[in-house]
Design a protein around this motif. Sequence first.
Motif: not given
Length: 250
Positions: A167-192
């Motif tokens: 439930t705390e994740t909704v706070d991430f959508g609120q405006p802030t004074a940060a210069t940039t905002r990033w979100r990182v998600s894991v994808l399948p690893s690069s194939p070998l």
Amino acid sequence: MRSRSAIESLRAQIGQIEGRSRRSTAVLPFEITAVDARLPGGGLSLGALHEVAGGGNGAIDGAASALFAAGIAARTKGQVLWCITRADLFAPGLAQAGLTPDRVIYVEAGDDRTVLTCMEEGLRHGGLGAVVGEVARLSMTASRRLQLSAEETSSIGIALRRWRRQTETVDFGQPTAATTRWRVSVLPSSPLPVPGVGRHRWLVELIRARAGESADFELEACDDTGRLAVPADLADRSLAAEGRQHSAAG
């Protein structure tokens, strides 16, 4: 004498403004053309606050966001202050992202308010390469204080958003004074070409960039120097597309 005093005062004020302007134009580039092209000045602003969070896959994406922040911090100069509320950071993992233990000063705080206070003091110190703080909530007032503190120095501030409850994740959508905002998600690893696990791959979303553009990037995770990379298969595809465009133009 009054006139001379007024002129000297005005010069001092202009010098402060120009000094702040020069600091704000300094950047830390990712050295990936597609990413840096979306950021004003061609990289992450130094002397500024940036926000980083994991995607929707709980602890897994949260760990990726921490490594993303570590990679940024690793490429700065000087010690890194990392403010935490939970002693669950895996130091060898941060080292794999380029942030070795000898560069990190950990501060364990009891709550978000204390973390924010420690971040502000660290940014004001001015002798640190980066200040990272793990917080669940970040108000406009708190983020503005951090941004103003960062502007006084060349340190990068990173608000690493971590939540105990969904439930705390909704706070991430609120405006802030940060210069940039990033979100990182894991994808399948690069194939070998042989059996094994390749370099980790992330979906890195630039959700907000002041005076810049939002964008999504599929990238390989930070190496031991803190640098991201474009996956070879995507780079080959891009080069092939450029070749087809040149052929059509010819």
